[in-house]
Design a protein around this motif. Structure first.
Motif, PDB file in Angstrom:
ATOM      1  N   MET A  65       0.892  -1.275   0.072  1.00  0.00           N
ATOM      2  CA  MET A  65       0.092   0.032   0.042  1.00  0.00           C
ATOM      3  C   MET A  65       0.778   1.333   0.025  1.00  0.00           C
ATOM      4  N   ARG A  66       2.060   1.224   0.603  1.00  0.00           N
ATOM      5  CA  ARG A  66       3.039   2.332   0.555  1.00  0.00           C
ATOM      6  C   ARG A  66       3.970   2.304  -0.611  1.00  0.00           C
ATOM      7  N   GLY A  67       3.843   1.395  -1.596  1.00  0.00           N
ATOM      8  CA  GLY A  67       4.816   1.302  -2.656  1.00  0.00           C
ATOM      9  C   GLY A  67       6.131   0.734  -2.554  1.00  0.00           C
ATOM     10  N   LEU A  68       6.119   0.012  -1.426  1.00  0.00           N
ATOM     11  CA  LEU A  68       7.521  -0.439  -1.035  1.00  0.00           C
ATOM     12  C   LEU A  68       7.538  -2.141  -1.379  1.00  0.00           C
ATOM     13  N   PRO A  69       8.385  -2.661  -1.909  1.00  0.00           N
ATOM     14  CA  PRO A  69       8.722  -3.802  -1.946  1.00  0.00           C
ATOM     15  C   PRO A  69       8.245  -4.830  -0.977  1.00  0.00           C
ATOM     16  N   ALA A  70       7.732  -5.811  -1.371  1.00  0.00           N
ATOM     17  CA  ALA A  70       6.965  -6.896  -0.464  1.00  0.00           C
ATOM     18  C   ALA A  70       8.254  -7.752  -0.152  1.00  0.00           C
ATOM     19  N   PHE A  71       8.088  -8.672   1.101  1.00  0.00           N
ATOM     20  CA  PHE A  71       9.100  -9.543   1.352  1.00  0.00           C
ATOM     21  C   PHE A  71       8.931 -10.703   0.432  1.00  0.00           C
ATOM     22  N   LYS A  72      10.340 -11.079  -0.248  1.00  0.00           N
ATOM     23  CA  LYS A  72      10.215 -12.144  -1.330  1.00  0.00           C
ATOM     24  C   LYS A  72      11.040 -13.281  -0.675  1.00  0.00           C
ATOM     25  N   ASN A  73      10.592 -14.411  -1.103  1.00  0.00           N
ATOM     26  CA  ASN A  73      11.300 -15.712  -0.654  1.00  0.00           C
ATOM     27  C   ASN A  73      11.486 -15.720   0.896  1.00  0.00           C
ATOM     28  N   ILE A  74      10.683 -15.254   1.664  1.00  0.00           N
ATOM     29  CA  ILE A  74      11.179 -15.266   3.092  1.00  0.00           C
ATOM     30  C   ILE A  74      10.804 -16.661   3.785  1.00  0.00           C
ATOM     31  N   HIS A  75      11.665 -16.965   4.259  1.00  0.00           N
ATOM     32  CA  HIS A  75      11.716 -18.263   5.498  1.00  0.00           C
ATOM     33  C   HIS A  75      11.455 -17.905   6.886  1.00  0.00           C
ATOM     34  N   SER A  76      10.379 -18.364   7.209  1.00  0.00           N
ATOM     35  CA  SER A  76       9.953 -18.123   8.377  1.00  0.00           C
ATOM     36  C   SER A  76       9.974 -19.536   9.350  1.00  0.00           C
ATOM     37  N   LEU A  77       9.864 -19.261  10.588  1.00  0.00           N
ATOM     38  CA  LEU A  77       9.598 -20.186  11.854  1.00  0.00           C
ATOM     39  C   LEU A  77       8.418 -19.820  12.502  1.00  0.00           C
ATOM     40  N   ASP A  78       7.206 -20.440  12.284  1.00  0.00           N
ATOM     41  CA  ASP A  78       6.235 -19.951  13.332  1.00  0.00           C
ATOM     42  C   ASP A  78       5.793 -20.654  14.548  1.00  0.00           C
ATOM     43  N   THR A  79       6.364 -20.133  15.753  1.00  0.00           N
ATOM     44  CA  THR A  79       6.443 -20.815  16.863  1.00  0.00           C
ATOM     45  C   THR A  79       4.731 -21.268  17.079  1.00  0.00           C
ATOM     46  N   LEU A  80       3.929 -20.627  16.566  1.00  0.00           N
ATOM     47  CA  LEU A  80       2.304 -20.947  16.758  1.00  0.00           C
ATOM     48  C   LEU A  80       2.038 -22.275  16.305  1.00  0.00           C
ATOM     49  N   LYS A  81       2.705 -22.468  14.972  1.00  0.00           N
ATOM     50  CA  LYS A  81       2.553 -23.618  14.269  1.00  0.00           C
ATOM     51  C   LYS A  81       3.125 -24.727  14.958  1.00  0.00           C
ATOM     52  N   MET A  82       4.345 -24.439  15.494  1.00  0.00           N
ATOM     53  CA  MET A  82       5.177 -25.527  16.150  1.00  0.00           C
ATOM     54  C   MET A  82       4.721 -26.205  17.359  1.00  0.00           C
ATOM     55  N   SER A  83       4.070 -25.040  18.125  1.00  0.00           N
ATOM     56  CA  SER A  83       3.261 -25.637  19.398  1.00  0.00           C
ATOM     57  C   SER A  83       1.801 -26.414  19.078  1.00  0.00           C
TER      58      SER A  83
END
Length: 83
Positions: A65-83
């Motif tokens: 929305m601000r005209g900035l590039p979005a995250f690309k190919n981000i690798h994440s570790l979601d602790t909610l999914k892990m629990s």
């Protein structure tokens, strides 16, 4: 009516004792989002609680929305999914 905004972002690198914080500029979150984009791009993995379903999606939407590039190919570790 105002659009949604991000008012602050906190992050912490492994080994740091205290987190760091980015704060918006009196209602304008563009500079803060651009700064966090640079910071986050330095890391191979981002770890967060519910990051996949909330934080990453919200930040990508706000950056778009601000005209900035979005995250690309981000690798994440979601602790909610892990629990």
């Amino acid at each position: 009516k105002q659009d949604k905004r991000v008012i602050c972002i906190s992050y912490k690198e492994a080994g740091w004792k205290q987190p760091k914080h980015l704060i918006w500029n009196n209602g304008d979150d563009t500079k803060m989002l651009a700064e966090f984009q640079k910071i986050a791009s330095k890391y191979e993995v981002l770890i967060g609680q519910n990051g996949d379903e909330f934080d990453i999606k919200v930040l990508n939407g706000m950056m778009w929305m601000r005209g900035l590039p979005a995250f690309k190919n981000i690798h994440s570790l979601d602790t909610l999914k892990m629990s």
